[in-house]
Scaffold this motif. Structure first.
Motif, PDB file in Angstrom:
ATOM      1  N   TRP A  62     -14.922   2.965  -6.271  1.00 35.16           N
ATOM      2  CA  TRP A  62     -15.183   2.214  -5.049  1.00 35.16           C
ATOM      3  C   TRP A  62     -14.788   0.749  -5.217  1.00 35.16           C
ATOM      4  O   TRP A  62     -14.499   0.074  -4.247  1.00 35.16           O
ATOM      5  CB  TRP A  62     -16.663   2.302  -4.687  1.00 35.16           C
TER       6      TRP A  62
ATOM      7  N   SER B 202      -6.535   3.337  -5.126  1.00 35.43           N
ATOM      8  CA  SER B 202      -7.805   3.984  -4.838  1.00 35.43           C
ATOM      9  C   SER B 202      -7.612   5.288  -4.105  1.00 35.43           C
ATOM     10  O   SER B 202      -8.537   6.077  -3.996  1.00 35.43           O
ATOM     11  CB  SER B 202      -8.670   3.060  -3.995  1.00 35.43           C
ATOM     12  N   ARG B 203      -6.407   5.513  -3.575  1.00 39.92           N
ATOM     13  CA  ARG B 203      -6.195   6.763  -2.861  1.00 39.92           C
ATOM     14  C   ARG B 203      -6.285   7.952  -3.788  1.00 39.92           C
ATOM     15  O   ARG B 203      -6.747   9.020  -3.417  1.00 39.92           O
ATOM     16  CB  ARG B 203      -4.815   6.770  -2.204  1.00 39.92           C
TER      17      ARG B 203
ATOM     18  N   VAL C  43     -11.517  -0.001  -3.817  1.00 41.50           N
ATOM     19  CA  VAL C  43     -11.408   0.004  -2.362  1.00 41.50           C
ATOM     20  C   VAL C  43     -12.045  -1.243  -1.790  1.00 41.50           C
ATOM     21  O   VAL C  43     -11.479  -1.916  -0.941  1.00 41.50           O
ATOM     22  CB  VAL C  43     -12.117   1.248  -1.775  1.00 41.50           C
ATOM     23  N   MET C  44     -13.244  -1.572  -2.275  1.00 40.42           N
ATOM     24  CA  MET C  44     -14.003  -2.630  -1.633  1.00 40.42           C
ATOM     25  C   MET C  44     -13.385  -3.994  -1.843  1.00 40.42           C
ATOM     26  O   MET C  44     -13.186  -4.732  -0.894  1.00 40.42           O
ATOM     27  CB  MET C  44     -15.435  -2.648  -2.184  1.00 40.42           C
TER      28      MET C  44
ATOM     29  N   PHE D 178     -10.759   8.501  -5.750  1.00 43.64           N
ATOM     30  CA  PHE D 178     -11.690   8.129  -4.712  1.00 43.64           C
ATOM     31  C   PHE D 178     -13.008   7.629  -5.236  1.00 43.64           C
ATOM     32  O   PHE D 178     -13.768   7.014  -4.518  1.00 43.64           O
ATOM     33  CB  PHE D 178     -11.933   9.314  -3.778  1.00 43.64           C
ATOM     34  N   GLU D 179     -13.330   7.916  -6.479  1.00 46.81           N
ATOM     35  CA  GLU D 179     -14.653   7.502  -6.950  1.00 46.81           C
ATOM     36  C   GLU D 179     -14.661   6.037  -7.385  1.00 46.81           C
ATOM     37  O   GLU D 179     -15.708   5.492  -7.625  1.00 46.81           O
ATOM     38  CB  GLU D 179     -15.106   8.400  -8.095  1.00 46.81           C
TER      39      GLU D 179
ATOM     40  N   TYR E 139       0.828  -1.195   0.000  1.00 48.42           N
ATOM     41  CA  TYR E 139       0.000   0.000   0.000  1.00 48.42           C
ATOM     42  C   TYR E 139       0.859   1.240   0.000  1.00 48.42           C
ATOM     43  O   TYR E 139       0.578   2.222  -0.682  1.00 48.42           O
ATOM     44  CB  TYR E 139      -0.898  -0.022   1.232  1.00 48.42           C
ATOM     45  N   LEU E 140       1.951   1.197   0.779  1.00 46.56           N
ATOM     46  CA  LEU E 140       2.800   2.374   0.845  1.00 46.56           C
ATOM     47  C   LEU E 140       3.678   2.515  -0.386  1.00 46.56           C
ATOM     48  O   LEU E 140       4.292   3.548  -0.587  1.00 46.56           O
ATOM     49  CB  LEU E 140       3.704   2.295   2.072  1.00 46.56           C
TER      50      LEU E 140
ATOM     51  N   LEU F 255      -5.365  -1.331  -3.510  1.00 45.70           N
ATOM     52  CA  LEU F 255      -5.903  -0.378  -2.547  1.00 45.70           C
ATOM     53  C   LEU F 255      -5.221   0.971  -2.694  1.00 45.70           C
ATOM     54  O   LEU F 255      -5.850   2.013  -2.585  1.00 45.70           O
ATOM     55  CB  LEU F 255      -5.661  -0.879  -1.127  1.00 45.70           C
TER      56      LEU F 255
END
Lengths: 399, 450
Positions: free
Chosen positions: A368, A361-362, A371-372, A365-366, A342-343, A358
């Motif tokens: 989803w 997704s940062r 993210v999910m 943001f739209e 992630y980092l 993930l």
């Protein structure tokens, strides 16, 4: 069937429906991890072009080779070239194939300009790669790193922990001759290390010295009149305390950035190096308890060599508490690996991973679905591992 | 020691990093001689031309002066020369002659193109490990100088250098001392000693990015990390203990079962996923946008203390929540287990027989005894006050220690990274010893294990 018999003996299988669900989930993830490259691959299982049969997934055939062999149809593309017959993989995208037609950041619910067969069922990420294929790849990577690092840690920890507990501080006696021989061997190694000859000849000499020295030391074990005791327990617990003193997250990040060899192998070693003290502690506590058992004392009375006692009689029976630590360790390793991806550090950026999905997704943001899905995957894996670990803990405590 | 070794394993030449901030002459001048001089100056000023540790072991055929040669690329070339020819004195002499001729040729005004080309050629010779190429280029250079009647000292140097390189091509027989490793004692003049002394006395180390003192950077970041983690820690402990006590007391009721399932779920959620979800839901404008997504807010403009802290507090709600949830779940489970353990002790039933009310039993006896395992837990958790919030800080862009470490690592800012590591390690060790002492003080039943 034998398999059913073994499955019914899994810890926690009968304690509740949630543990059963957890085990099923873990089996599912494991299955996907193993057959991953055959489920989601842009190369088809079988294709026929101009009357010639190919099996691209099982051989090295790729688009370039097909283009050179059938120049009339060049450039060959798995998606668009009209093959005579083709059997694709269930998910016709690899985790790295960029789908330019569909474009980036397409939701699973949008209308996609590809056919139903080639539809992106979970959408695409910010580069146009299929999210479902990426998640399958992520299964493989996470399980590989989680299980692999903990197995390594288990190996080291179980050995060292049982040695520390079995010999205690006074158990292992070595003679002066052994100490002398060890020092001589170290001195010889140091001299050889700095000889002005090439590396290969030095390597041969080093191997020779170590094997000879090892044999001599072993032979000299029971000779010599004066014996002193080697404080094995203190030495090993000292190592454990040193490694404990490192803040885990910091060390992982620093080591992964610095080490000259990168990739998942480096991450595996680093996590294993940080986790073996936990295993060793549990093993040590268990072996302390087992030392007083009568059958171990009987084995000592008939002079079985210590190593046989440890490997045949102690280790196979001391596993339960270590298994708890193992399961929680796998969960922590998967969490750490996802966090690092992630980092942005950890594995190389081309390899798709749950954490990396993930991370994308940062910035968008739209989306989803970015993210999910990966997040749920990580969450459910961790949850099932914790549930199983809890069940094992309850069993061990209840015994 | 491990940190020192790691800092030396870092890829890249340390002196080069320092050169980029200290001496602009290095970057602007293409004159190899000036470059070398600047390099040596900076290395000496930083103490990087000292040997690494208190003693050093090296191959017998190398003279101990080899390791004072700077820059490092030159040193590797000379090492190759010595390896091939086994003749250390001649190699060192060759090197010094070449350096002198470099100085002469590059010191002239750059008007004459001959001097420029010879300058560059000598520079490349100095870096060349292969002796045959060295010999042939020296030969070539010498011929050209002779034909152009250059400086006589210079020609003398070149002639001698040519002879030496010829001599070096034949291997010398090796004395016995060449086979043994040589051991030199370096005393206090080594990098490790200086580094440790510097750490203990908090000498200023300048960061590689902006040249500021690394310790001030760490101090600023530490403040925010302590605020964030301290809040989360206290919240997690207070709420966790309360929930734990309540679950222990009302064990078995349906409400309690649901709460424990909920807590277990919270324990298993990866914190970065929760953070991303919360940002997505609460602050990105997709659904509702009530909480700010990151940073600490613009609090410099306000004057009053209360206003400033209220802005900061609003920004801190989400990160503290994300941090505290996982620990909360863990603490409450542990607390519940230890309370249940206490309830099954015989002294509780004897207290009940005496007629003391449940509430008093709970308050006066059980909670105290159940808190003991908590203390070990808390002691183990103290080091995570500094280092545990790395991911959350990076996600929410809070300028704390974790984020400082991350950005320094990404930008290869080594003088900041290693003090952070040492600090975290030191705090860990300190907290473990402190926990042991406090535990012994609070619980007289604990005896020291022999």
């Amino acid at each position: 069937m034998r398999i059913c018999h073994y499955i019914k003996q899994l810890p926690g299988w009968h304690s509740g429906v949630h543990v059963k669900a957890a085990w099923w989930f873990i089996f599912f993830i494991g299955f996907i991890a193993i057959v991953g490259p055959w489920i989601a691959n842009e190369k088809p299982f079988y294709c026929q072009l101009d009357g010639v049969n190919y099996f691209p997934m099982f051989s090295n055939t790729n688009e370039a080779i097909l283009s050179t062999q059938h120049p009339s149809l060049a450039p060959v593309d798995w998606q668009t070239t009209p093959f005579e017959s083709i059997v694709r993989a269930p998910i016709p995208y690899s985790h790295f194939s960029i789908d330019l037609k569909t474009g980036a950041n397409v939701s699973p619910f949008d209308s996609q300009p590809v056919s139903i067969r080639m539809r992106h069922w979970l959408g695409t990420d910010s580069l146009g790669r299929d999210v479902l294929a990426g998640m399958i790849r992520g299964c493989r990577v996470s399980l590989l790193i989680g299980l692999g690092s903990m197995l390594l840690a288990l190996l080291i920890g179980v050995l060292l922990g049982s040695m520390a507990a079995y010999w205690g501080n006074k158990g292992k006696r070595i003679s002066w001759l052994q100490i002398l021989l060890t020092l001589c061997m170290i001195l010889a190694l140091v001299i050889v290390l700095y000889l002005p000859t090439s590396w290969s000849s030095r390597l041969i000499v080093i191997c020779l010295i170590m094997s000879l020295g090892g044999v001599w030391i072993w032979i000299a074990g029971d000779k010599g009149k004066k014996n002193i005791s080697l404080p094995v327990d203190q030495m090993i617990m000292g190592m454990v305390s040193i490694i404990d003193g490192f803040p885990a997250m910091f060390i992982i990040i620093i080591l992964v950035s610095i080490l000259p060899f990168k990739g998942w192998l480096a991450l595996l070693f680093v996590i294993a190096l940080l986790r073996w003290p936990a295993m060793a502690r549990y093993m040590r506590a268990e072996v302390f308890r087992m030392r007083e058992l009568h059958y171990i004392q009987a084995a000592q009375a008939i002079n079985l060599p210590s190593w046989t006692i440890i490997t045949r009689h102690i280790i196979p029976f001391a596993f339960r508490p270590v298994v708890i630590s193992f399961i929680f360790g796998v969960a922590t390793a998967i969490l750490a690996e996802s966090a690092l991806s992630y980092l942005g550090i950890g594995l190389p950026p081309e390899q798709m991973n749950w954490g990396r999905l993930l991370a994308q997704s940062r910035s968008h943001f739209e989306s989803w679905w970015l993210v999910m899905f990966p997040g749920c995957a990580i969450f459910l894996t961790l949850l099932s591992l914790y549930v199983i670990g809890n069940a094992v803990q309850k069993e061990v405590r209840g015994e | 020691m491990v940190a020192f070794w790691l800092s030396k394993q870092v890829p890249g030449d340390e002196v080069l990093d320092y050169l980029s901030i200290e001496s602009s002459a290095y970057n602007t001048s293409i004159n190899p001689d000036q470059q070398r001089k600047a390099y040596q100056q900076v290395a000496h000023k930083r103490g990087l031309d000292l040997p690494f540790f208190y003693f050093s072991l090296h191959k017998g055929i190398y003279p101990s002066l080899l390791f004072t040669l700077f820059p490092v690329e030159d040193r590797t070339a000379v090492q190759h020369w010595i390896d091939e020819s086994r003749n250390s004195e001649s190699s060192m002499e060759l090197y010094s002659l070449l350096r002198k001729s470099l100085e002469i040729s590059c010191g002239k005004e750059l008007g004459s193109s001959l001097a420029e080309t010879s300058c560059r050629e000598i520079h490349s010779i100095l870096l060349q490990p292969d002796l045959q190429i060295v010999h042939s280029s020296l030969d070539h250079l010498y011929q050209r100088q002779m034909s152009n009647q250059g400086d006589s000292i210079w020609i003398g140097h070149l002639a001698k250098a040519k002879e030496l390189s010829n001599q070096l091509q034949s291997k010398q027989p090796l004395l016995l001392s060449g086979y043994l490793p040589a051991f030199t004692w370096n005393g206090n003049h080594n990098q490790y000693h200086q580094w440790m002394a510097g750490l203990i006395s908090f000498q200023p180390l300048s960061s590689l990015i902006d040249g500021r003192n690394a310790w001030t950077k760490i101090g600023e970041a530490l403040k925010w990390t302590l605020v964030l983690n301290g809040l989360a820690f206290m919240l997690a402990i207070i709420i966790g203990v309360l929930i734990g006590i309540w679950s222990g007391v009302s064990e078995g009721s349906k409400k309690e079962k649901w709460i424990s399932v909920l807590l277990f779920t919270f324990f298993a959620i990866p914190s970065f996923w929760l953070a991303t979800l919360l940002i997505f839901l609460l602050s990105s404008g997709e659904w509702i946008s009530i909480l700010p997504p990151g940073g600490l807010g613009d609090y410099h403009g306000t004057n009053s203390w209360l206003e400033k802290w209220s802005i900061i507090a609003v920004h801190l709600i989400l990160p503290v929540f994300c941090l505290a949830i996982g620990s909360l779940a863990y603490i409450s489970r542990q607390m519940k287990q230890s309370i249940l353990h206490e309830f099954s002790q015989p002294y509780v039933s004897s207290l009940r027989n005496l007629g003391i009310s449940e509430k008093t039993i709970l308050r006066k006896h059980i909670i105290r005894n159940a808190l003991f395992p908590m203390i070990t837990l808390l002691g183990n958790a103290v080091p995570t006050i500094i280092s545990g919030s790395l991911i959350i800080e990076v996600i929410f862009s809070i300028p704390g220690m974790g984020r400082l470490l991350f950005t320094s690592l990404m930008s290869r800012d080594w003088p900041v990274v290693f003090p952070i590591l040492m600090l975290a390690a030191g705090v860990t060790i300190l907290s473990y010893t402190l926990t042991d002492i406090i535990y012994k003080w609070l619980d007289p039943r604990v005896k020291s294990i022999d």
